[in-house]
Write a protein that holds these residues in place. Sequence first.
Motif, mmCIF file in Angstrom:
data_model
loop_
_atom_site.group_PDB
_atom_site.id
_atom_site.type_symbol
_atom_site.label_atom_id
_atom_site.label_comp_id
_atom_site.label_asym_id
_atom_site.label_seq_id
_atom_site.Cartn_x
_atom_site.Cartn_y
_atom_site.Cartn_z
ATOM 1 N N GLY A 287 0.909 -1.251 -0.089
ATOM 2 C CA GLY A 287 0.075 0.063 0.135
ATOM 3 C C GLY A 287 0.920 1.038 -0.060
ATOM 4 O O GLY A 287 0.655 2.218 -0.525
ATOM 5 N N LYS A 288 1.736 1.009 0.783
ATOM 6 C CA LYS A 288 2.805 2.337 0.727
ATOM 7 C C LYS A 288 3.600 2.607 -0.423
ATOM 8 O O LYS A 288 3.740 3.925 -0.770
ATOM 9 N N VAL A 289 3.965 1.570 -1.071
ATOM 10 C CA VAL A 289 4.585 1.545 -2.443
ATOM 11 C C VAL A 289 3.507 2.495 -3.299
ATOM 12 O O VAL A 289 4.040 3.389 -4.131
ATOM 13 N N PHE A 290 2.402 1.983 -3.346
ATOM 14 C CA PHE A 290 1.495 2.392 -4.655
ATOM 15 C C PHE A 290 1.022 3.848 -4.236
ATOM 16 O O PHE A 290 0.876 4.826 -5.130
ATOM 17 N N GLU A 291 0.806 4.044 -2.933
ATOM 18 C CA GLU A 291 0.593 5.477 -2.475
ATOM 19 C C GLU A 291 1.612 6.355 -2.665
ATOM 20 O O GLU A 291 1.402 7.595 -3.255
ATOM 21 N N THR A 292 2.795 6.137 -2.683
ATOM 22 C CA THR A 292 4.131 6.992 -2.843
ATOM 23 C C THR A 292 4.056 7.269 -4.268
ATOM 24 O O THR A 292 4.163 8.343 -4.657
ATOM 25 N N LEU A 293 3.945 6.171 -5.094
ATOM 26 C CA LEU A 293 4.255 6.310 -6.495
ATOM 27 C C LEU A 293 2.851 7.364 -6.988
ATOM 28 O O LEU A 293 3.165 8.326 -7.770
#
Length: 414
Positions: A358-364
């Motif tokens: 989730g954090k990866v997708f949110e950041t991108l």
Amino acid sequence: MALIVQKFGGTSMGSIERIRDFVAKRILEEKEKGNQVVVVVSAMAGETDRLINLVKSITPEPNERDMDFVVSTGEQVSAGLLSITLNHVGHPAIALSGWQAGIKTDRAFTKARILEIDTSRILKHLKEGKIVIITGFQGITEEGDITTLGRGGSDTSAVALAAALKADRCDIYTDVDGVYTADPRIVPEARRIPVLSYEEMLELASLGAKVLQIRSVEFAMKYKVPLRVRSTFTGDEGTLIKEEDETMERVVVRGIAHNKNEARITVVKVPDKPGIAAKLFDALAEANIPVDMIVQNVSVDGYTDISFTVDKNDAAKAEKITKQVADEIGAREVIRDDKIAKVSIVGLGMRSHAGVAGKVFETLAKYGINIIMISTSEIKISCVIDEKFTELAVRVLHEAFELDKEESERVKPV
Ligand code: ASP
Ligand code: MG
């Protein structure tokens, strides 16, 4: 008394001065501790490329036995030069080529695999108190033909020798001082990773962090050889790669890798019925094209899209084969995109900590970077994105996971 295998790469062996001032120094430091030292060397920087180009200037498709006969010579020169240097300053050394060192391989010229190592001659010279210097990258077949182990193969020579000799450690000396949380040319705040597991290193290596030949890490993992990647020029501790232990999972993300060497191929509007994917990927396998990620969309009205990625070098061939299969199965069209990149985060801690994806997708998303494909394993998350956002993605993910902080500050309870 410990037995240490040291491997020096092409840049370290790049000149007579470097051999004398740095390589010999690292060897003698180890020797002075009372240890036995076996040294594996690469060809001098640029030499293997030069030899390959000589061959290719005659014909693009040389006989592979001849090819290995030529390109294996770079290592013989550097091993000899190092031995001469050490003997010249009064430290008994002996240089051995692959066959003299008992390194036996199969007959897969240009990418041979080591089958076994007869260490008797090496042990004999160690007993005599000599520093034993061995050519990396090469071996010998049962029939007595010289083979090479593929580009970067000296790493594998070193690890295989360390395993066969039951060495206490294998030090891979190179021009960087370890494995980093990201490519420091992209992220200046990237940190050296002090310790990581074989599995994490394998993921990082195959995802594009080019510090070690992948096969050498597989070998080290299989035979449990502790590896240290360190700088010839500073002699610092570097990065230790070893078996996983309980503490390692406490760090959720160990590092970020990126790879711009893949292309994506999409087959549009494929009839959604059994056997179609098999047909396509069998054809690619038949042509020896390794496929990395595969994504199939949800079916609409009995049709679906299939996308996959392959190495850029294989992209043209893969596209051609895919088009043939697409015609046979009645798909609408085939699209190839070379302007993609894969950005991946790796860490053993992902097994036991939720919320990383989730954090990866949110950041991108926050930086407007669209995700084209996603794939995951227990210890990694990879996203395919537009190539032009590669550096940005690596930077923002590095920041989001606070990889610029010491690992000890990022420890989470398991
Ligand atoms: N000299 C070979 C190469 O350039 C092997 C090595 O350096 O590991 O690929
Ligand atoms: Mg190398």
